[in-house]
Design a protein around this motif. Sequence first.
Motif, PDB file in Angstrom:
ATOM      1  N   LEU A 282       0.830  -1.213   0.000  1.00  0.00           N
ATOM      2  CA  LEU A 282       0.000   0.000   0.000  1.00  0.00           C
ATOM      3  C   LEU A 282       0.861   1.259   0.000  1.00  0.00           C
ATOM      4  N   ARG A 283       1.960   1.201   0.728  1.00  0.00           N
ATOM      5  CA  ARG A 283       2.827   2.376   0.842  1.00  0.00           C
ATOM      6  C   ARG A 283       3.521   2.691  -0.479  1.00  0.00           C
ATOM      7  N   ILE A 284       4.048   1.669  -1.181  1.00  0.00           N
ATOM      8  CA  ILE A 284       4.735   1.935  -2.438  1.00  0.00           C
ATOM      9  C   ILE A 284       3.740   2.354  -3.516  1.00  0.00           C
ATOM     10  N   CYS A 285       2.518   1.817  -3.452  1.00  0.00           N
ATOM     11  CA  CYS A 285       1.497   2.235  -4.421  1.00  0.00           C
ATOM     12  C   CYS A 285       1.152   3.713  -4.239  1.00  0.00           C
ATOM     13  N   TYR A 286       1.007   4.125  -2.991  1.00  0.00           N
ATOM     14  CA  TYR A 286       0.703   5.533  -2.721  1.00  0.00           C
ATOM     15  C   TYR A 286       1.848   6.420  -3.206  1.00  0.00           C
ATOM     16  N   HIS A 287       3.083   5.998  -2.990  1.00  0.00           N
ATOM     17  CA  HIS A 287       4.229   6.789  -3.422  1.00  0.00           C
ATOM     18  C   HIS A 287       4.256   6.926  -4.944  1.00  0.00           C
ATOM     19  N   LEU A 288       3.985   5.846  -5.643  1.00  0.00           N
ATOM     20  CA  LEU A 288       4.011   5.901  -7.107  1.00  0.00           C
ATOM     21  C   LEU A 288       2.889   6.774  -7.653  1.00  0.00           C
ATOM     22  N   GLN A 289       1.722   6.670  -7.074  1.00  0.00           N
ATOM     23  CA  GLN A 289       0.609   7.492  -7.552  1.00  0.00           C
ATOM     24  C   GLN A 289       0.887   8.980  -7.391  1.00  0.00           C
TER      25      GLN A 289
END
Length: 448
Positions: A364-371
């Motif tokens: 969830l954390r890396i997805c938020y960072h990429l978005q």
Amino acid sequence: MFCIGTSSPTRTPHHQFNNKKKSVVTEVTELRARRLVIDMDSSMKPAATFAAASSSSQPLILSSGASGRATVLFSLRALRSLLLLFNSFLLLLLFPFRRRTMEVSERSEKSERSEEEKSPSVVVRVPAAMVRREREGEVAARRGMAIRRLGTKEEEDEERRTKREFCIFSTPRGDTLFTQSWTPLAVQTKGLVVLMHGLNEHSGRYNHFAMQLNDSGFKVYAMDWIGHGGSDGLHGYVHSLDYAVDDLKAFLEKVLAENPRLPCFLFGHSTGAAIVLKAVLDPKTEARIEGVVLTSPAIRVQASHPIVEIVAPIFSLLVPKYQFDSADKKGPPVSRDPEALKVKYSDPLVFTGAIRVRTGYEILRICYHLQQNLNRVTVPFLVLHGTSDTVTDPEGTQRLHQEASSTDKSIKLYEGFLHDLLFEPERDDIARSIIDWLSSRLDVQSRA
């Protein structure tokens, strides 16, 4: 007649007066003597004086000194009694705990003595060490299995088109990672591809795809990232995906050092694609490669419930390795090929347990960072996604293609396809699309 000068009438009253005077003096003297005795007795024996005074008919007079001393003695006695009562109360409260502590210590000493008598060998008293050794044994078993698979041959490898090798790679953190390579033998090597597998799988699953790349002149390197395949770590557990990003960067430097002047591409699937994307956000990494290929990238991953996104950071700190029961015991449907699903979920190197709390939070954390940073992507890329993917959201792939700042970007959406595109029935067509894109980038570079 009235007579004067008779002696008897005048002597009698004076004698009586003297007798009365003597009796009064005597009484006063006796009273003073009695008072003096009372004072002396009261100063030495107050209790006896009090008893005598109460039984005597005479009035009792206590001096101020005697009454003061009696009050002081009474106060000291009362204070001493209160202190004794208070100490008794404290002992009554504390005695059970003291007794219980003594009993526990005696039992522990007896158990230690019995253990020493039963087992003369050294007793390990640190559970963490036992857990660590057990985990190291589990890692060694997985690594041994990954190495043995390198000796197997597939039907299409009969002509010795590929040379497959493995290498142990140490990270700056001290972790040991299992890596492998596929070198083309029938054609000349013209490029490099560094491959990152997805969550819960391992690099060996891409053996067929790697040999297809070999046939087109690409040497392939792959790394089992931390907690996966033959690499260190608890199986299926990722403490931080930043570790995987840093490991990819270090591994890329090693690959480029071994193959100077060869153009290099990065390939990533699912969470591996997210790792690749975050790595190329670093300008130093982006400058070392010619482009990236992403299949089903984990850019937009939905939590099972909105509350999960709120409590995930807390639970990832408190119980990072905890596993929630998985609703789908057979694993999510990631391919329309039943045989491919059977092979995947029967592979011991594929983690089939429920996702761990920390691992899920890291995704969830890396997805938020990429978005939040899609517009920073400037590297040439090809992204592919199935529209029926239930693991990662195809809308995240579309957002990447729309918002990325890359001037060279391509997208392919496959209607009705699921998550593992390279294990779908149309896997060869998908692999050909990827190889064509890579080859076209090499042609552009050679013309330049």
